[in-house]
Design a protein around this motif. Sequence first.
Motif, mmCIF file in Angstrom:
data_model
loop_
_atom_site.group_PDB
_atom_site.id
_atom_site.type_symbol
_atom_site.label_atom_id
_atom_site.label_comp_id
_atom_site.label_asym_id
_atom_site.label_seq_id
_atom_site.Cartn_x
_atom_site.Cartn_y
_atom_site.Cartn_z
ATOM 1 N N ALA A 223 -4.270 -7.096 -5.141
ATOM 2 C CA ALA A 223 -3.909 -6.960 -6.617
ATOM 3 C C ALA A 223 -2.855 -5.947 -6.744
ATOM 4 C CB ALA A 223 -4.973 -7.055 -7.680
ATOM 5 N N ALA A 224 -3.278 -4.870 -6.257
ATOM 6 C CA ALA A 224 -2.204 -3.712 -6.441
ATOM 7 C C ALA A 224 -0.771 -3.939 -5.652
ATOM 8 C CB ALA A 224 -2.921 -2.427 -5.619
ATOM 9 N N ARG A 225 -0.824 -4.627 -4.572
ATOM 10 C CA ARG A 225 0.141 -5.048 -3.835
ATOM 11 C C ARG A 225 1.050 -6.107 -4.749
ATOM 12 N NH1 ARG A 225 0.523 -9.599 -1.146
ATOM 13 N NH2 ARG A 225 2.461 -10.094 0.271
ATOM 14 N N GLU A 226 0.429 -7.141 -5.211
ATOM 15 C CA GLU A 226 1.052 -7.979 -6.037
ATOM 16 C C GLU A 226 1.641 -7.392 -7.317
ATOM 17 O OE1 GLU A 226 1.692 -11.040 -5.539
ATOM 18 O OE2 GLU A 226 0.464 -11.376 -3.783
ATOM 19 N N ALA A 227 1.087 -6.371 -7.853
ATOM 20 C CA ALA A 227 1.603 -5.827 -9.322
ATOM 21 C C ALA A 227 3.000 -4.904 -8.608
ATOM 22 C CB ALA A 227 0.444 -4.644 -9.838
ATOM 23 N N THR A 228 2.745 -4.298 -7.566
ATOM 24 C CA THR A 228 3.972 -3.664 -7.027
ATOM 25 C C THR A 228 5.037 -4.291 -6.747
ATOM 26 O OG1 THR A 228 2.653 -1.990 -6.028
ATOM 27 C CG2 THR A 228 4.692 -1.910 -5.087
ATOM 28 N N ILE A 229 5.070 -5.473 -6.006
ATOM 29 C CA ILE A 229 5.901 -6.577 -5.778
ATOM 30 C C ILE A 229 6.675 -7.173 -7.068
ATOM 31 C CG2 ILE A 229 6.454 -8.997 -5.116
ATOM 32 C CD1 ILE A 229 4.427 -8.355 -2.876
ATOM 33 N N GLU A 230 5.854 -7.296 -8.055
ATOM 34 C CA GLU A 230 6.239 -7.780 -9.329
ATOM 35 C C GLU A 230 7.138 -6.795 -10.118
ATOM 36 O OE1 GLU A 230 7.608 -10.247 -12.243
ATOM 37 O OE2 GLU A 230 6.420 -11.009 -10.410
ATOM 38 N N ASN A 231 6.771 -5.415 -10.044
ATOM 39 C CA ASN A 231 7.452 -4.199 -10.647
ATOM 40 C C ASN A 231 8.823 -4.166 -9.896
ATOM 41 O OD1 ASN A 231 5.464 -3.745 -12.446
ATOM 42 N ND2 ASN A 231 4.510 -2.314 -11.028
ATOM 43 N N PRO A 251 7.416 3.163 -1.799
ATOM 44 C CA PRO A 251 7.129 3.479 -0.287
ATOM 45 C C PRO A 251 5.916 2.733 0.286
ATOM 46 C CG PRO A 251 6.474 5.441 -1.901
ATOM 47 C CD PRO A 251 7.373 4.299 -2.812
ATOM 48 N N ASP A 252 4.836 2.496 -0.342
ATOM 49 C CA ASP A 252 3.556 1.770 -0.001
ATOM 50 C C ASP A 252 3.677 0.279 0.078
ATOM 51 O OD1 ASP A 252 2.310 4.131 -0.321
ATOM 52 O OD2 ASP A 252 1.819 3.831 -2.253
ATOM 53 N N LEU A 253 5.104 -0.591 -0.211
ATOM 54 C CA LEU A 253 5.230 -1.708 0.153
ATOM 55 C C LEU A 253 5.517 -1.905 1.408
ATOM 56 C CD1 LEU A 253 5.071 -4.064 -2.085
ATOM 57 C CD2 LEU A 253 7.503 -3.782 -2.297
ATOM 58 N N PRO A 254 4.763 -2.948 2.310
ATOM 59 C CA PRO A 254 5.081 -3.180 3.417
ATOM 60 C C PRO A 254 6.656 -3.661 3.780
ATOM 61 C CG PRO A 254 3.148 -4.236 2.952
ATOM 62 C CD PRO A 254 3.770 -3.669 1.511
ATOM 63 N N ASP A 255 7.088 -3.498 4.692
ATOM 64 C CA ASP A 255 8.304 -4.172 4.989
ATOM 65 C C ASP A 255 8.759 -5.360 4.959
ATOM 66 O OD1 ASP A 255 9.104 -1.285 5.629
ATOM 67 O OD2 ASP A 255 9.040 -1.280 7.940
ATOM 68 N N SER A 256 7.689 -6.305 5.229
ATOM 69 C CA SER A 256 7.822 -7.786 5.196
ATOM 70 C C SER A 256 7.926 -8.042 3.988
ATOM 71 C CB SER A 256 6.411 -8.314 5.914
ATOM 72 O OG SER A 256 5.208 -7.823 5.254
ATOM 73 N N ASP A 257 7.393 -7.254 2.975
ATOM 74 C CA ASP A 257 7.449 -7.660 1.575
ATOM 75 C C ASP A 257 8.716 -7.230 1.008
ATOM 76 O OD1 ASP A 257 4.965 -9.012 1.089
ATOM 77 O OD2 ASP A 257 3.955 -7.046 0.708
ATOM 78 N N LYS A 259 11.415 -7.421 2.776
ATOM 79 C CA LYS A 259 12.533 -8.203 3.223
ATOM 80 C C LYS A 259 12.552 -9.500 2.430
ATOM 81 C CE LYS A 259 12.647 -6.182 7.866
ATOM 82 N NZ LYS A 259 12.254 -6.528 9.359
ATOM 83 N N GLU A 260 11.020 -9.717 1.974
ATOM 84 C CA GLU A 260 11.203 -11.245 1.169
ATOM 85 C C GLU A 260 11.867 -10.791 -0.133
ATOM 86 O OE1 GLU A 260 7.338 -12.821 0.881
ATOM 87 O OE2 GLU A 260 6.896 -12.812 3.253
ATOM 88 N N LEU A 261 11.616 -9.612 -0.668
ATOM 89 C CA LEU A 261 12.168 -9.374 -2.119
ATOM 90 C C LEU A 261 13.630 -9.443 -2.016
ATOM 91 C CD1 LEU A 261 10.023 -6.643 -3.568
ATOM 92 C CD2 LEU A 261 10.697 -8.996 -4.782
ATOM 93 N N ALA A 263 15.684 -11.129 0.325
ATOM 94 C CA ALA A 263 16.108 -12.434 0.522
ATOM 95 C C ALA A 263 15.904 -13.165 -0.920
ATOM 96 C CB ALA A 263 15.211 -12.848 1.408
ATOM 97 N N GLU A 264 15.104 -12.835 -1.659
ATOM 98 C CA GLU A 264 14.945 -13.573 -3.037
ATOM 99 C C GLU A 264 16.140 -13.129 -3.913
ATOM 100 O OE1 GLU A 264 11.980 -13.198 -6.770
ATOM 101 O OE2 GLU A 264 10.788 -13.222 -4.828
ATOM 102 N N ILE A 265 16.281 -11.926 -3.950
ATOM 103 C CA ILE A 265 17.397 -11.491 -4.839
ATOM 104 C C ILE A 265 18.738 -11.926 -4.338
ATOM 105 C CG2 ILE A 265 18.294 -9.242 -5.636
ATOM 106 C CD1 ILE A 265 15.491 -9.932 -6.865
ATOM 107 N N MET A 266 18.831 -11.791 -3.404
ATOM 108 C CA MET A 266 20.203 -12.332 -2.687
ATOM 109 C C MET A 266 20.663 -13.688 -2.904
ATOM 110 S SD MET A 266 21.788 -9.627 -1.243
ATOM 111 C CE MET A 266 22.996 -10.839 -0.183
ATOM 112 N N GLN A 267 19.608 -14.446 -3.006
ATOM 113 C CA GLN A 267 19.667 -15.910 -3.234
ATOM 114 C C GLN A 267 20.330 -16.113 -4.835
ATOM 115 O OE1 GLN A 267 16.134 -17.967 -2.440
ATOM 116 N NE2 GLN A 267 16.706 -17.916 0.000
ATOM 117 N N LEU A 268 19.748 -15.072 -5.826
ATOM 118 C CA LEU A 268 20.144 -15.153 -7.270
ATOM 119 C C LEU A 268 21.531 -14.693 -7.313
ATOM 120 C CD1 LEU A 268 16.817 -14.109 -8.387
ATOM 121 C CD2 LEU A 268 17.686 -16.327 -8.293
ATOM 122 N N VAL A 269 22.025 -13.858 -6.497
ATOM 123 C CA VAL A 269 23.252 -13.058 -6.554
ATOM 124 C C VAL A 269 24.581 -14.230 -6.369
ATOM 125 C CG1 VAL A 269 24.974 -11.480 -5.725
ATOM 126 C CG2 VAL A 269 22.657 -10.967 -5.628
#
Length: 269
Positions: A223-231, A251-257, A259-261, A263-269
């Motif tokens: 839940a904490a990870r999902e909240a961090t990703i959303e923020n 800093p607590d967000l894993p590198d895999s997350d 990279k996914e973020l 990639a997601e933002i790049m698609q919106l640009v």
Amino acid sequence: MNTTEQTHQQDLERLKSLRYMDDDFMTVCLADNFEGVELILRIVLGREDIKIISVRTQEPLKNLQGRSAILDVHAVDSTDKEFDVEIQRKDAGAGAKRARYNSSLLDAHILKSGDDTENIPDSYVIFITENDVMKGNQPIYPVERYVTIGENKVLFGDGSHIIYVNGKYRGNDEIGKLMHDFSCTNPDDMNYEVLAKKAKYFKQNEKGVATMCKIMEDMRNEAAREATIENARRLLKLGKIKIDEVSDCFPDLPDSDVKELEAEIMQLV
């Protein structure tokens, strides 16, 4: 008492109140409990000749994303006719369109590439709801398709079935006793031993309690990870931070997350 100890005590208190009607607890208790699943299907479907072949459970952590507990069951009857069942435990999302959608997904899962659609097994989507969502004061609500022929309605017979089970029902019959057990917090007060045994293990056995506490800890972390990703996602979309600043800001967000973020933002640009 430090924070970790306080959290553990809170988990133990929460564990005492868990019931089969709670998504994660049902998932854990029925994951490898073929007898328990068989009992539920026998009572809900009103059939004595059910044999469970396999049970696949949704991972408990998935429920944090707003999805309910789901059991995918493959079974066979006394004539060796195979059928598939999805058991879902939730009130929200148990509407007619959701039932239709879930039924179609189950059929898509059953039918393999190259299979003849005429040979597709029967499917059942079962909603066990805490409240009487149909508001008809009935224990079970079977949903079937019918063909209208003049003034008559004939069962379509496509093998697709949807069933709603009213968790509020407390009649002195098998379904009433089953729904009592689903809402029961004390395993010693349950009617069916195959359900009580699993509940006792996770509530009273040292190893079972440790397993449940670990699951609750993992859920908090997820839940904490999902909240961090959303923020991070929100700040990126608002332009408050740049893509290459995500790792520094979170800093607590894993590198895999990260990279996914990115990639997601790049698609919106």
